[in-house]
Design a protein around this motif. Structure first.
Motif, PDB file in Angstrom:
ATOM      1  N   ALA A  23       0.839  -1.193   0.000  1.00  0.00           N
ATOM      2  CA  ALA A  23       0.000   0.000   0.000  1.00  0.00           C
ATOM      3  C   ALA A  23       0.878   1.248   0.000  1.00  0.00           C
ATOM      4  CB  ALA A  23      -0.915   0.009   1.210  1.00  0.00           C
ATOM      5  N   ALA A  24       0.602   2.124  -0.946  1.00  0.00           N
ATOM      6  CA  ALA A  24       1.307   3.411  -1.017  1.00  0.00           C
ATOM      7  C   ALA A  24       0.436   4.488  -0.382  1.00  0.00           C
ATOM      8  CB  ALA A  24       1.612   3.768  -2.463  1.00  0.00           C
ATOM      9  N   SER A  25       1.063   5.325   0.412  1.00  0.00           N
ATOM     10  CA  SER A  25       0.318   6.400   1.068  1.00  0.00           C
ATOM     11  C   SER A  25       1.149   7.671   1.108  1.00  0.00           C
ATOM     12  CB  SER A  25      -0.080   5.979   2.489  1.00  0.00           C
ATOM     13  OG  SER A  25       1.074   5.775   3.281  1.00  0.00           O
ATOM     14  N   GLY A  26       0.479   8.765   1.377  1.00  0.00           N
ATOM     15  CA  GLY A  26       1.169  10.040   1.467  1.00  0.00           C
ATOM     16  C   GLY A  26       0.686  11.010   0.407  1.00  0.00           C
ATOM     17  N   SER A  27       1.534  11.966   0.111  1.00  0.00           N
ATOM     18  CA  SER A  27       1.178  13.043  -0.824  1.00  0.00           C
ATOM     19  C   SER A  27       1.434  12.617  -2.262  1.00  0.00           C
ATOM     20  CB  SER A  27       1.986  14.295  -0.486  1.00  0.00           C
ATOM     21  OG  SER A  27       1.776  14.694   0.856  1.00  0.00           O
ATOM     22  N   ILE A  28       0.613  11.686  -2.722  1.00  0.00           N
ATOM     23  CA  ILE A  28       0.802  11.072  -4.032  1.00  0.00           C
ATOM     24  C   ILE A  28       0.045  11.837  -5.100  1.00  0.00           C
ATOM     25  CG2 ILE A  28       0.409   9.004  -5.408  1.00  0.00           C
ATOM     26  CD1 ILE A  28       0.729   7.408  -2.774  1.00  0.00           C
ATOM     27  N   PHE A  29       0.764  12.237  -6.143  1.00  0.00           N
ATOM     28  CA  PHE A  29       0.116  12.827  -7.309  1.00  0.00           C
ATOM     29  C   PHE A  29      -0.192  11.738  -8.328  1.00  0.00           C
ATOM     30  CE2 PHE A  29      -1.039  15.775 -10.521  1.00  0.00           C
ATOM     31  CZ  PHE A  29      -0.398  15.424 -11.705  1.00  0.00           C
ATOM     32  N   ARG A  30       0.795  10.884  -8.580  1.00  0.00           N
ATOM     33  CA  ARG A  30       0.591   9.801  -9.555  1.00  0.00           C
ATOM     34  C   ARG A  30       1.575   8.681  -9.292  1.00  0.00           C
ATOM     35  NH1 ARG A  30       0.653  12.160 -15.106  1.00  0.00           N
ATOM     36  NH2 ARG A  30      -1.477  12.729 -14.511  1.00  0.00           N
ATOM     37  N   ILE A  31       1.083   7.437  -9.408  1.00  0.00           N
ATOM     38  CA  ILE A  31       1.950   6.256  -9.357  1.00  0.00           C
ATOM     39  C   ILE A  31       2.182   5.795 -10.787  1.00  0.00           C
ATOM     40  CG2 ILE A  31       2.207   3.892  -8.560  1.00  0.00           C
ATOM     41  CD1 ILE A  31       0.406   4.583  -6.208  1.00  0.00           C
ATOM     42  N   HIS A  32       3.441   5.770 -11.189  1.00  0.00           N
ATOM     43  CA  HIS A  32       3.765   5.439 -12.572  1.00  0.00           C
ATOM     44  C   HIS A  32       3.978   3.944 -12.780  1.00  0.00           C
ATOM     45  CE1 HIS A  32       4.195   9.687 -13.460  1.00  0.00           C
ATOM     46  NE2 HIS A  32       4.855   9.793 -12.323  1.00  0.00           N
ATOM     47  N   ALA A  33       4.619   3.316 -11.843  1.00  0.00           N
ATOM     48  CA  ALA A  33       4.922   1.898 -11.955  1.00  0.00           C
ATOM     49  C   ALA A  33       5.069   1.321 -10.551  1.00  0.00           C
ATOM     50  CB  ALA A  33       6.209   1.672 -12.744  1.00  0.00           C
ATOM     51  N   MET A  34       4.692   0.068 -10.411  1.00  0.00           N
ATOM     52  CA  MET A  34       4.858  -0.630  -9.126  1.00  0.00           C
ATOM     53  C   MET A  34       5.375  -2.017  -9.413  1.00  0.00           C
ATOM     54  SD  MET A  34       1.541   0.427  -6.808  1.00  0.00           S
ATOM     55  CE  MET A  34       2.261   0.011  -5.213  1.00  0.00           C
ATOM     56  N   ASP A  35       6.356  -2.439  -8.683  1.00  0.00           N
ATOM     57  CA  ASP A  35       6.977  -3.734  -8.883  1.00  0.00           C
ATOM     58  C   ASP A  35       7.229  -4.428  -7.549  1.00  0.00           C
ATOM     59  OD1 ASP A  35       8.721  -2.165 -11.456  1.00  0.00           O
ATOM     60  OD2 ASP A  35       7.485  -3.945 -11.798  1.00  0.00           O
ATOM     61  N   TRP A  36       7.328  -5.742  -7.627  1.00  0.00           N
ATOM     62  CA  TRP A  36       7.768  -6.556  -6.503  1.00  0.00           C
ATOM     63  C   TRP A  36       9.155  -7.109  -6.813  1.00  0.00           C
ATOM     64  CZ3 TRP A  36       5.789  -7.189  -1.750  1.00  0.00           C
ATOM     65  CH2 TRP A  36       4.475  -6.759  -1.522  1.00  0.00           C
ATOM     66  N   TYR A  37      10.009  -7.068  -5.813  1.00  0.00           N
ATOM     67  CA  TYR A  37      11.321  -7.674  -5.878  1.00  0.00           C
ATOM     68  C   TYR A  37      11.426  -8.661  -4.718  1.00  0.00           C
ATOM     69  CZ  TYR A  37      13.008  -4.098  -9.151  1.00  0.00           C
ATOM     70  OH  TYR A  37      13.192  -3.289 -10.248  1.00  0.00           O
ATOM     71  N   ARG A  38      12.400  -9.523  -4.800  1.00  0.00           N
ATOM     72  CA  ARG A  38      12.685 -10.392  -3.669  1.00  0.00           C
ATOM     73  C   ARG A  38      14.178 -10.607  -3.554  1.00  0.00           C
ATOM     74  NH1 ARG A  38      10.157 -16.139  -5.924  1.00  0.00           N
ATOM     75  NH2 ARG A  38      11.745 -16.548  -7.531  1.00  0.00           N
ATOM     76  N   GLN A  39      14.585 -10.896  -2.336  1.00  0.00           N
ATOM     77  CA  GLN A  39      16.008 -11.136  -2.086  1.00  0.00           C
ATOM     78  C   GLN A  39      16.148 -12.255  -1.077  1.00  0.00           C
ATOM     79  OE1 GLN A  39      18.245  -7.691  -0.806  1.00  0.00           O
ATOM     80  NE2 GLN A  39      20.153  -8.600  -1.539  1.00  0.00           N
ATOM     81  N   ALA A  40      16.777 -13.334  -1.515  1.00  0.00           N
ATOM     82  CA  ALA A  40      17.081 -14.456  -0.636  1.00  0.00           C
ATOM     83  C   ALA A  40      18.473 -14.251  -0.054  1.00  0.00           C
ATOM     84  CB  ALA A  40      17.005 -15.757  -1.418  1.00  0.00           C
ATOM     85  N   PRO A  41      18.762 -14.864   1.083  1.00  0.00           N
ATOM     86  CA  PRO A  41      20.093 -14.706   1.700  1.00  0.00           C
ATOM     87  C   PRO A  41      21.203 -15.084   0.730  1.00  0.00           C
ATOM     88  CG  PRO A  41      18.594 -15.751   3.233  1.00  0.00           C
ATOM     89  CD  PRO A  41      17.868 -15.671   1.923  1.00  0.00           C
ATOM     90  N   GLY A  42      22.165 -14.196   0.597  1.00  0.00           N
ATOM     91  CA  GLY A  42      23.294 -14.463  -0.275  1.00  0.00           C
ATOM     92  C   GLY A  42      23.042 -14.185  -1.747  1.00  0.00           C
ATOM     93  N   ASN A  43      21.845 -13.787  -2.077  1.00  0.00           N
ATOM     94  CA  ASN A  43      21.494 -13.528  -3.478  1.00  0.00           C
ATOM     95  C   ASN A  43      21.268 -12.042  -3.715  1.00  0.00           C
ATOM     96  OD1 ASN A  43      21.529 -16.278  -3.687  1.00  0.00           O
ATOM     97  ND2 ASN A  43      19.402 -16.502  -4.334  1.00  0.00           N
ATOM     98  N   VAL A  44      21.333 -11.651  -4.976  1.00  0.00           N
ATOM     99  CA  VAL A  44      21.008 -10.284  -5.328  1.00  0.00           C
ATOM    100  C   VAL A  44      19.493 -10.124  -5.353  1.00  0.00           C
ATOM    101  CG1 VAL A  44      23.122 -10.006  -6.666  1.00  0.00           C
ATOM    102  CG2 VAL A  44      21.029 -10.779  -7.805  1.00  0.00           C
ATOM    103  N   ARG A  45      19.058  -8.895  -5.236  1.00  0.00           N
ATOM    104  CA  ARG A  45      17.631  -8.615  -5.297  1.00  0.00           C
ATOM    105  C   ARG A  45      17.162  -8.796  -6.742  1.00  0.00           C
ATOM    106  NH1 ARG A  45      15.392  -3.517  -1.957  1.00  0.00           N
ATOM    107  NH2 ARG A  45      16.636  -4.686  -0.421  1.00  0.00           N
ATOM    108  N   GLU A  46      16.078  -9.549  -6.913  1.00  0.00           N
ATOM    109  CA  GLU A  46      15.598  -9.822  -8.266  1.00  0.00           C
ATOM    110  C   GLU A  46      14.157  -9.372  -8.437  1.00  0.00           C
ATOM    111  OE1 GLU A  46      15.501 -13.984  -9.193  1.00  0.00           O
ATOM    112  OE2 GLU A  46      14.234 -14.499  -7.489  1.00  0.00           O
ATOM    113  N   LEU A  47      13.842  -8.990  -9.659  1.00  0.00           N
ATOM    114  CA  LEU A  47      12.491  -8.555  -9.987  1.00  0.00           C
ATOM    115  C   LEU A  47      11.567  -9.757 -10.076  1.00  0.00           C
ATOM    116  CD1 LEU A  47      10.555  -6.258 -10.921  1.00  0.00           C
ATOM    117  CD2 LEU A  47      11.317  -6.750 -13.258  1.00  0.00           C
ATOM    118  N   VAL A  48      10.434  -9.659  -9.410  1.00  0.00           N
ATOM    119  CA  VAL A  48       9.419 -10.720  -9.448  1.00  0.00           C
ATOM    120  C   VAL A  48       8.349 -10.396 -10.488  1.00  0.00           C
ATOM    121  CG1 VAL A  48       7.611 -11.922  -8.149  1.00  0.00           C
ATOM    122  CG2 VAL A  48       9.779 -11.342  -7.038  1.00  0.00           C
ATOM    123  N   GLY A  49       7.894  -9.167 -10.488  1.00  0.00           N
ATOM    124  CA  GLY A  49       6.870  -8.751 -11.442  1.00  0.00           C
ATOM    125  C   GLY A  49       6.221  -7.463 -10.995  1.00  0.00           C
TER     126      GLY A  49
END
Length: 123
Positions: A23-49
């Motif tokens: 959930a995004a909150s605050g003084s939002i004018f527009r949300i352009h894009a939203m993504d999920w990432y994940r990071q497992a121990p020892g791994n780089v952060r990767e894009l999920v979708g």
């Protein structure tokens, strides 16, 4: 000030399901894009979708057919429904959004991150 807050993580058995939310909150004018990432121990952060600038959804190959991402624009919230979970899905899941926010006398576009929510897939 803009904030992203994730929720819904937890422990689930292999083959199970979880639904996260961001959930995004605050003084939002527009949300352009939203993504999920994940990071497992020892791994780089990767894009999920997520949703791109044109509103289209995209997924990493590793989650296609198992994860479905939806959003409620009225609530500025994005939901990944994660099905058929595998142990390799275990990670901290982060929400990222590109948002134009109201400042005192102008608008500013920036990238924001949530604090993350732990997903553990284990029997």
């Amino acid at each position: 000030q803009v904030q992203l807050v994730e929720s819904g993580g937890g422990l689930v058995q292999p083959g199970g399901s979880l639904k996260l939310s961001c959930a995004a909150s605050g003084s939002i004018f527009r949300i352009h894009a939203m993504d999920w990432y994940r990071q497992a121990p020892g791994n780089v952060r990767e894009l999920v979708g997520g949703f791109g600038y044109d509103g289209t959804r995209h997924y990493a190959d590793s989650v296609k057919g198992r994860f479905t991402i939806s959003r409620d624009n009225a609530k500025n919230t994005m939901y990944p429904q994660m099905n058929s979970l595998k142990p390799e899905d275990t990670a901290v899941y982060y929400c990222n959004a590109t948002i134009t926010a109201y400042k005192r006398t102008y608008l500013e576009t920036d990238a924001y991150w949530g604090q993350g929510t732990q997903v553990t897939v284990s029997s």
